[in-house]
Design a protein around this motif. Structure first.
Motif, PDB file in Angstrom:
ATOM      1  N   GLY A   1      -0.285  37.271 -45.400  1.00  0.00           N
ATOM      2  CA  GLY A   1       0.842  37.668 -44.552  1.00  0.00           C
ATOM      3  C   GLY A   1       0.487  38.831 -43.647  1.00  0.00           C
ATOM      4  N   PHE A   2      -0.216  39.817 -44.198  1.00  0.00           N
ATOM      5  CA  PHE A   2      -0.640  40.966 -43.404  1.00  0.00           C
ATOM      6  C   PHE A   2      -1.667  40.554 -42.358  1.00  0.00           C
ATOM      7  N   ARG A   3      -2.563  39.663 -42.723  1.00  0.00           N
ATOM      8  CA  ARG A   3      -3.569  39.172 -41.772  1.00  0.00           C
ATOM      9  C   ARG A   3      -2.886  38.477 -40.594  1.00  0.00           C
ATOM     10  N   ALA A   4      -1.842  37.701 -40.888  1.00  0.00           N
ATOM     11  CA  ALA A   4      -1.095  37.030 -39.817  1.00  0.00           C
ATOM     12  C   ALA A   4      -0.422  38.069 -38.925  1.00  0.00           C
ATOM     13  N   LEU A   5       0.149  39.104 -39.522  1.00  0.00           N
ATOM     14  CA  LEU A   5       0.754  40.180 -38.736  1.00  0.00           C
ATOM     15  C   LEU A   5      -0.298  40.869 -37.876  1.00  0.00           C
ATOM     16  N   PHE A   6      -1.458  41.183 -38.444  1.00  0.00           N
ATOM     17  CA  PHE A   6      -2.523  41.861 -37.709  1.00  0.00           C
ATOM     18  C   PHE A   6      -2.981  41.011 -36.523  1.00  0.00           C
ATOM     19  N   ALA A   7      -3.126  39.715 -36.740  1.00  0.00           N
ATOM     20  CA  ALA A   7      -3.553  38.819 -35.651  1.00  0.00           C
ATOM     21  C   ALA A   7      -2.492  38.737 -34.558  1.00  0.00           C
ATOM     22  N   ARG A   8      -1.235  38.765 -34.953  1.00  0.00           N
ATOM     23  CA  ARG A   8      -0.124  38.641 -34.013  1.00  0.00           C
ATOM     24  C   ARG A   8       0.227  39.965 -33.364  1.00  0.00           C
ATOM     25  N   ASN A   9       0.180  41.057 -34.140  1.00  0.00           N
ATOM     26  CA  ASN A   9       0.633  42.353 -33.662  1.00  0.00           C
ATOM     27  C   ASN A   9      -0.138  43.469 -34.375  1.00  0.00           C
ATOM     28  N   PRO A  10      -1.369  43.730 -33.935  1.00  0.00           N
ATOM     29  CA  PRO A  10      -2.209  44.723 -34.605  1.00  0.00           C
ATOM     30  C   PRO A  10      -1.564  46.111 -34.683  1.00  0.00           C
ATOM     31  N   GLY A  11      -0.804  46.475 -33.686  1.00  0.00           N
ATOM     32  CA  GLY A  11      -0.157  47.783 -33.694  1.00  0.00           C
ATOM     33  C   GLY A  11       0.819  47.932 -34.841  1.00  0.00           C
ATOM     34  N   ASN A  12       1.664  46.927 -35.027  1.00  0.00           N
ATOM     35  CA  ASN A  12       2.607  46.982 -36.139  1.00  0.00           C
ATOM     36  C   ASN A  12       1.890  46.977 -37.481  1.00  0.00           C
ATOM     37  N   ALA A  13       0.812  46.215 -37.573  1.00  0.00           N
ATOM     38  CA  ALA A  13       0.037  46.187 -38.811  1.00  0.00           C
ATOM     39  C   ALA A  13      -0.544  47.572 -39.113  1.00  0.00           C
ATOM     40  N   LEU A  14      -1.057  48.218 -38.103  1.00  0.00           N
ATOM     41  CA  LEU A  14      -1.628  49.555 -38.296  1.00  0.00           C
ATOM     42  C   LEU A  14      -0.539  50.547 -38.721  1.00  0.00           C
ATOM     43  N   LEU A  15       0.625  50.438 -38.121  1.00  0.00           N
ATOM     44  CA  LEU A  15       1.746  51.296 -38.521  1.00  0.00           C
ATOM     45  C   LEU A  15       2.147  51.008 -39.962  1.00  0.00           C
ATOM     46  N   GLN A  16       2.109  49.755 -40.354  1.00  0.00           N
ATOM     47  CA  GLN A  16       2.506  49.359 -41.704  1.00  0.00           C
ATOM     48  C   GLN A  16       1.607  49.936 -42.788  1.00  0.00           C
ATOM     49  N   VAL A  17       0.339  50.176 -42.468  1.00  0.00           N
ATOM     50  CA  VAL A  17      -0.569  50.760 -43.460  1.00  0.00           C
ATOM     51  C   VAL A  17      -0.604  52.279 -43.391  1.00  0.00           C
ATOM     52  N   GLY A  18       0.273  52.858 -42.567  1.00  0.00           N
ATOM     53  CA  GLY A  18       0.443  54.301 -42.620  1.00  0.00           C
ATOM     54  C   GLY A  18      -0.016  55.109 -41.423  1.00  0.00           C
ATOM     55  N   PHE A  19      -0.497  54.469 -40.353  1.00  0.00           N
ATOM     56  CA  PHE A  19      -0.879  55.252 -39.184  1.00  0.00           C
ATOM     57  C   PHE A  19       0.378  55.811 -38.542  1.00  0.00           C
ATOM     58  N   ASP A  20       0.387  57.096 -38.232  1.00  0.00           N
ATOM     59  CA  ASP A  20       1.553  57.768 -37.655  1.00  0.00           C
ATOM     60  C   ASP A  20       1.339  57.938 -36.152  1.00  0.00           C
ATOM     61  N   ALA A  21       1.824  56.958 -35.390  1.00  0.00           N
ATOM     62  CA  ALA A  21       1.625  56.952 -33.939  1.00  0.00           C
ATOM     63  C   ALA A  21       2.372  58.082 -33.247  1.00  0.00           C
ATOM     64  N   GLU A  22       3.512  58.472 -33.774  1.00  0.00           N
ATOM     65  CA  GLU A  22       4.274  59.568 -33.161  1.00  0.00           C
ATOM     66  C   GLU A  22       3.553  60.899 -33.332  1.00  0.00           C
ATOM     67  N   ARG A  23       2.901  61.069 -34.445  1.00  0.00           N
ATOM     68  CA  ARG A  23       2.172  62.314 -34.712  1.00  0.00           C
ATOM     69  C   ARG A  23       0.822  62.363 -33.998  1.00  0.00           C
ATOM     70  N   HIS A  24       0.274  61.189 -33.706  1.00  0.00           N
ATOM     71  CA  HIS A  24      -1.060  61.092 -33.095  1.00  0.00           C
ATOM     72  C   HIS A  24      -1.018  60.170 -31.877  1.00  0.00           C
ATOM     73  N   PRO A  25      -0.285  60.526 -30.822  1.00  0.00           N
ATOM     74  CA  PRO A  25      -0.128  59.615 -29.680  1.00  0.00           C
ATOM     75  C   PRO A  25      -1.426  59.321 -28.928  1.00  0.00           C
ATOM     76  N   GLU A  26      -2.312  60.281 -28.801  1.00  0.00           N
ATOM     77  CA  GLU A  26      -3.572  60.028 -28.085  1.00  0.00           C
ATOM     78  C   GLU A  26      -4.471  59.090 -28.883  1.00  0.00           C
ATOM     79  N   GLU A  27      -4.519  59.290 -30.184  1.00  0.00           N
ATOM     80  CA  GLU A  27      -5.305  58.405 -31.038  1.00  0.00           C
ATOM     81  C   GLU A  27      -4.728  56.989 -31.000  1.00  0.00           C
ATOM     82  N   TRP A  28      -3.394  56.907 -31.029  1.00  0.00           N
ATOM     83  CA  TRP A  28      -2.726  55.604 -30.956  1.00  0.00           C
ATOM     84  C   TRP A  28      -3.113  54.874 -29.675  1.00  0.00           C
ATOM     85  N   LYS A  29      -3.105  55.596 -28.583  1.00  0.00           N
ATOM     86  CA  LYS A  29      -3.435  54.989 -27.288  1.00  0.00           C
ATOM     87  C   LYS A  29      -4.858  54.436 -27.301  1.00  0.00           C
ATOM     88  N   ALA A  30      -5.802  55.206 -27.830  1.00  0.00           N
ATOM     89  CA  ALA A  30      -7.193  54.750 -27.891  1.00  0.00           C
ATOM     90  C   ALA A  30      -7.342  53.566 -28.842  1.00  0.00           C
TER      91      ALA A  30
END
Length: 110
Positions: free
Chosen positions: A23-52
Motif C-alpha cells: 500500500g505504501f509502495r503504491a502511494l509512493f509511486a502515485r504521490n512520493p511527497g505524501n509518502a515522504l510526509l507519511q514517514v515523518g518528513f516535516d516539510a513545514e519545518r524544512h521547506p528548502e529541503e522539501w523543495k530539493a
C-alpha cells in the motif's frame, strides 16, 4: 544543487515501508511527497529541503521490494549522508530517459 540528507528515522521508515508495504509502495509511486510526509518528513519545518527532495523523488517504476531490501544499507547511507548530487536509484526503469514533471504534490507543502 546538493541534496539534503534525511533524518535517520525518516530514511529508515521510508526504506522499511518501500521494502515491505504494498500500500505504501503504491502511494509512493502515485504521490512520493505524501509518502515522504507519511514517514515523518516535516516539510513545514524544512521547506528548502522539501523543495530539493520533491524533484528527486519522481519515480516511473519502483524497484522491487526485494531489491530495495537487499540494498537497504546503501540506500540508507545515500539518504542520510548528504552525498551531494548522488540520488538513490529507487526507479526500476533505469534504461529509459526521464523527464521531470512538476506534479501537484510538489506544491502541497510549499
Amino acid at each position: 544543487m546538493s541534496l539534503p540528507s534525511l533524518d535517520a528515522g525518516v530514511a529508515r521508515r521510508l526504506i522499511d515501508r518501500l521494502s515491505s508495504d504494498d500500500g505504501f509502495r503504491a502511494l509512493f509511486a502515485r504521490n512520493p511527497g505524501n509518502a515522504l510526509l507519511q514517514v515523518g518528513f516535516d516539510a513545514e519545518r524544512h521547506p528548502e529541503e522539501w523543495k530539493a527532495l520533491s524533484v528527486c523523488f519522481l519515480v516511473g517504476e519502483l524497484a522491487s521490494k526485494e531489491a530495495i531490501f537487499a540494498a537497504r544499507s546503501e540506500i540508507d547511507t545515500m539518504l542520510t549522508a548528504g552525498l551531494g548530487q548522488i540520488v538513490p536509484a529507487l526507479d526500476a526503469n533505469l534504461d529509459h530517459s526521464h523527464t521531470l514533471k512538476k506534479s501537484s504534490w510538489v506544491a502541497q507543502a510549499a
